[in-house]
Design an enzyme around this catalytic site. Structure first.
Site: not given
Length: 286
Positions: A125-126
């Site tokens: 997840c960025g």
């Protein structure tokens, strides 16, 4: 440095072989390397620059990853905003060089550290820890809606095979995401692999920043997984007019692509694809 794979011993169980009386066997297997990278950013001068982000990534192209991250987060605008960027020794033994130190050019504002906007990211997840969607909807400097790019759907359908053929580390591990930047005629400009799909895109964008290619007008970005909100944002920040994914987009990704005027393609598999936004950029011949 740049170690993308490592070997581990595994017990290989084959139930069909076991039914024939053959025992499980031990053998070596290749795994994708995942290690933390700390990005430190600040002005020139004595003293240690402040840690801005820690991301779990596959080592390799770390300077591109850090610069791409700063660009897609809206913290720098071009390569001229970076005075120096170097890979530094960390505290581990043996040293793994898991720190990138970036000195900003004179006049570039130092990033503010906001406890509400946690820049710690995982390989999956960025934008984990961001305070809200508004915090990550960074406005791009580039108007991709005005990009006149048009490409045959036939050409787009060929891109996943080209991407897969260039994934060297994936061949050994089966466990890495890839992002590939293609020209309008289908040529592969650059490919990057990483355990994190957002890291792979940041590595591509960082390469483009250092090559002074921004905005990436007339280019196509293909990702090996799904098209998430953060990947759509990163593509917009780099000026990419067409983002394609072999898997599904999210609702936020489709909404952001429509807002940006970007073409978003999902489920790009074989000779089929779903075009969620910007269908005018794809041509289909009978």
């Amino acid at each position: 440095m740049g170690r993308a794979t490592d070997r581990r011993g595994v017990l290989r169980i084959d139930l069909d072989a076991a039914a024939q009386g053959r025992a499980p066997v031990r053998r070596p297997d290749s795994l994708s390397v995942e290690e933390p990278l700390e990005i430190r950013v600040g002005p020139a001068g004595p003293g240690r620059r402040k840690p801005l982000a820690i991301t779990m990534r596959t080592p390799g192209d770390d300077i591109d990853l850090a610069i791409g991250f700063l660009l897609t987060e809206g913290l720098i605008r071009s390569a001229e905003d970076v005075q120096t960027a170097q890979l530094c020794a960390g505290a581990e033994t043996p040293n793994t060089y898991n720190v990138v130190d970036i000195v900003l050019a004179p006049g570039v504002p130092e990033p503010a550290t906001d406890p509400a906007r946690n820049f710690y990211t995982t390989s999956s997840c960025g934008v984990c820890g961001k305070a809200s969607i508004d915090a990550v909807r960074t406005r791009s400097l580039f108007s991709v809606a005005e990009d006149p790019l048009t490409v045959p759907a036939e050409l787009v359908a060929e891109l996943p095979e080209k991407l897969r053929a260039a994934q060297k580390a994936f061949d050994r591990t089966g466990g890495l995401h890839a992002a590939g930047l293609f020209t309008a005629d289908g040529g592969l400009a650059v490919l990057r692999e990483d355990v994190g799909r957002h890291n792979a895109v940041d590595k591509v964008v960082g390469w483009a920043v250092r090559q002074q290619l921004l905005p990436l007008a007339g280019h196509l970005l293909l990702v090996s997984g799904r098209a998430s909100f953060e990947l759509t944002q990163k593509a917009w920040m780099a000026g990419v007019p067409l983002l394609a994914a072999v898997s599904a987009p999210s609702t936020l990704a489709a909404d952001l692509a429509a807002e940006a005027g970007m073409t978003l393609v999902g489920f790009l598999r074989g000779r089929t694809m779903n075009v969620y936004t910007g269908a005018h950029r794809l041509t289909v011949t009978a």
